[in-house]
Write an enzyme that holds these catalytic residues in place. Structure first.
Site, PDB file in Angstrom:
ATOM      1  N   ASP A 213       0.838  -1.483   0.057  1.00  0.00           N
ATOM      2  CA  ASP A 213       0.205  -0.283   0.382  1.00  0.00           C
ATOM      3  C   ASP A 213       1.216   1.294  -0.303  1.00  0.00           C
ATOM      4  O   ASP A 213       1.576   1.229   0.798  1.00  0.00           O
ATOM      5  CB  ASP A 213      -0.799   0.068   1.548  1.00  0.00           C
ATOM      6  CG  ASP A 213      -2.237   1.044   1.580  1.00  0.00           C
ATOM      7  OD1 ASP A 213      -2.989   1.102   0.511  1.00  0.00           O
ATOM      8  OD2 ASP A 213      -1.724   1.457   2.417  1.00  0.00           O
ATOM      9  N   GLU A 264      14.508 -14.543   1.550  1.00  0.00           N
ATOM     10  CA  GLU A 264      14.186 -15.286   1.848  1.00  0.00           C
ATOM     11  C   GLU A 264      14.041 -16.658   1.718  1.00  0.00           C
ATOM     12  O   GLU A 264      13.874 -17.109   2.278  1.00  0.00           O
ATOM     13  CB  GLU A 264      14.955 -14.902   3.187  1.00  0.00           C
ATOM     14  CG  GLU A 264      16.318 -14.117   3.838  1.00  0.00           C
ATOM     15  CD  GLU A 264      15.866 -13.812   5.542  1.00  0.00           C
ATOM     16  OE1 GLU A 264      15.281 -14.414   5.857  1.00  0.00           O
ATOM     17  OE2 GLU A 264      16.444 -12.492   5.238  1.00  0.00           O
TER      18      GLU A 264
HETATM   19  C1  NOJ Z   1      -4.964   2.917  -1.126  1.00  0.00           C
HETATM   20  C2  NOJ Z   1      -5.075   1.981  -0.719  1.00  0.00           C
HETATM   21  O1  NOJ Z   1      -5.747   1.391  -2.065  1.00  0.00           O
HETATM   22  C3  NOJ Z   1      -6.914   2.747  -0.415  1.00  0.00           C
HETATM   23  O2  NOJ Z   1      -7.818   2.071  -0.515  1.00  0.00           O
HETATM   24  C4  NOJ Z   1      -6.367   3.107   0.801  1.00  0.00           C
HETATM   25  O3  NOJ Z   1      -7.270   4.363   0.949  1.00  0.00           O
HETATM   26  C5  NOJ Z   1      -4.913   3.776   0.270  1.00  0.00           C
HETATM   27  N1  NOJ Z   1      -4.024   3.389   0.189  1.00  0.00           N
HETATM   28  C6  NOJ Z   1      -4.940   4.084   2.419  1.00  0.00           C
HETATM   29  O4  NOJ Z   1      -4.211   3.110   2.402  1.00  0.00           O
END
Ligand code: NOJ
Length: 528
Positions: A213, A264
């Site tokens: 993310d 790893e």
């Molecule tokens: C990207 C994620 O796909 C989204 O859904 C989220 O709100 C933001 N990152 C924050 O984590």
């Protein structure tokens, strides 16, 4: 407890992800196993045979960790456990074992950039004084102006409003997303070490990889200076180099550390959510000691227009050309309007989405499908009072947010909840009129979107035609045509009128090509 390499149904191919088709499961909306109206791990487990039959190679499950759900799981209170709404660790292990037996790899979300404000670290930070070690895991700063009453800089939160929230003792903390998602300080060795612990926790259980993310977000510039002022917070676009919140050089230190851990664990991988539109900057995330894949969002961002699509493909291929990575194509996800709707909605949107599926799956590299792509789901117009995305409130109710693309998946039956749950009252309401879109109805209809995906995935998996590089072919005005070295040719018609079919044996078409022509808004695969 490393994954058992002798599991009979998974290939031993270390690079399985290079050409993989990965199915994104937005857990709240995929399948509800316990009847509370919210999707969960048990629901996913029960639908794994559907996914295996559909013909995907792997799944990506969005966050299922303990969370107060300020951002539906992207606010993680404990990255090494399971949120009770979604199940428990034993349930996750059972899902993983079943998936592997079916030949499906399982990848999960890693959310390094921020935690929930309910994370024990953040609670400790609030309970500790300015300057303490507890605060040093996050980005606490004094404010500007008289009494420090102004935020430390001008950064906006991606979800609207300032990226800073003030705490009672007067300091401010940074949150690029909601205030309930405080950003971690990756210059603190403890933060990086904890990320490593989380990765090992899941890799030791046997997961096959991660979707990372905000993979362009973990590093912040020294001194946290003001960024180029903007009225657009960046929910739908990246602002390039003037936007100091993202794509800082130091982020690559984090990616190298992530890769060291992955190396790893043979056959493990990571794909990054990297909203960086500059090809050369994006390529840096794909160096040999960083991410294996990064989503090439240009295809998702392109209008249904021939030059825009060609450009998206060309740039995405150029971005990876000098890296060890293949391209990684995506048409929809849980953050963007679904492509059936983006392409015009209704029958036009569906026709184009069928063609787009053949375009996406003919391109070299990995492909990510979003749950419901294979059913041709559109966005749903939801009334104000059911909206849940923090964007809605944070933007002062000016942006509706992402709920429209997150409505639960219809499985069977003729009315809500269409087999998604045993309870009608689902976390986001499901619309009337989806009886013809259910997985069950579509399975019995050779002309359905689901049947198109099944055929396309089966061909892609079994035919050598889908190998090698892409070469553009001359095509009529308004059409895209390309060939893979392996022999596949793909023609997409956006010209507004039917065009003659090129030479070759038709493998699959998104519309009727019986008359020797390819209709407008359609695509065809041929073997040259
Ligand atoms: C990207 C994620 O796909 C989204 O859904 C989220 O709100 C933001 N990152 C924050 O984590």
């Amino acid at each position: 407890m490393h994954p058992d390499p002798s599991t009979p149904t998974l290939s031993a191919d270390a690079d399985w992800w290079r050409e993989a088709v990965v199915y994104q499961i937005y857990i709240r909306s995929f399948a509800d196993g316990n009847g509370d109206g919210v999707g969960d791990l048990a629901g996913i487990r029960s639908r794994l045979p559907y996914l295996a039959e559909l013909g995907v190679d792997a799944v990506w499950i969005t966050p299922f960790y303990p969370s107060p759900m300020a951002d539906h799981g992207y606010d993680v209170a404990d990255p090494r456990d399971v949120e009770p709404v979604f199940g428990d660790l034993a349930g996750f292990d059972a899902l993983l074992a079943d998936a592997h037996l079916l030949g499906l790899r399982v990848t999960i979300d890693l959310v390094p950039n921020h935690t929930s404000d309910h994370h024990e670290w953040f609670r400790a930070a609030l309970a500790s004084p300015p300057g303490s070690a507890e605060r040093a895991r996050y980005l606490f700063r004094d404010g500007r102006g008289p009494d420090g009453a102004e935020p430390p800089n001008n950064w906006p939160s991606v979800f609207g409003g300032p990226a800073w929230t003030r705490v009672p003792d007067g300091q401010w903390y940074l949150h690029l997303f909601a205030p309930e998602q405080p950003d971690l300080d990756f210059t603190n060795p403890e933060v990086l070490a904890d990320l490593e612990t989380t990765m090992r926790f899941w890799l030791d259980r046997g997961v096959d990889g991660f979707r990372i993310d905000v993979a362009h977000g973990m590093a912040k510039p020294e001194g946290l200076p003001d960024m180029v002022p903007t009225s657009d917070t960046g929910l739908l676009a990246d602002h390039g180099p003037g936007d100091l919140r993202f794509d800082q050089d130091a982020v690559h230190v984090v990616h190298r550390r992530i890769r060291t851990v992955l190396d790893e664990y043979p056959r493990s991988m990571a794909v990054g959510e990297v909203w960086v539109s500059d090809d050369a900057r994006l390529a840096q995330y794909l160096r040999a000691d960083e991410l294996q894949l990064a989503f090439n969002f240009k295809l998702l961002s392109a209008e249904w227009e021939p030059d825009a699509l060609r450009d998206a493909v060309t740039h995405s291929l150029a971005a990876v050309a000098e890296t060890p990575a293949p391209a990684c194509w995506v048409l929809s996800n849980h953050d963007r309007s679904r492509h059936v709707s983006r392409y015009g909605g209704g029958p036009v949107g569906l026709r184009r989405a069928r063609a787009a599926a053949l375009l996406q799956l003919a391109l070299p590299g990995a492909a990510y499908l979003y749950n419901g792509d294979e059913l041709g789901l559109p966005d749903v117009d939801l009334p104000d009072e059911v909206l849940q995305d923090p964007v809605w409130e944070r933007s002062g109710r000016t942006q509706r947010g992402r709920d429209a693309c997150r409505v639960p998946v219809p499985w069977s039956g003729s009315e809500p909840p269409y087999g998604f749950s045993s309870r009608r009252d689902t976390w986001l309401p499901m619309p009337e009129g989806w009886a013809g879109l259910t997985a069950e109805v579509q399975a019995g209809n050779p002309a359905s979107m689901q049947s198109l995906y099944r055929s396309a995935l089966a061909l892609r998996r079994s035919s050598q035609a889908f190998t090698g590089d892409l070469e553009w072919l001359p095509a009529a005005e308004g059409c895209l045509a390309f060939r893979r070295t392996g022999g596949l040719a793909c023609l997409v018609n956006l010209s507004g009128a039917p065009v003659p079919l090129p030479e070759g044996r038709v493998l699959l078409a998104s519309a009727d090509v019986g008359g020797g022509t390819l209709p407008d808004d359609a695509a065809v695969w041929l073997h040259a």
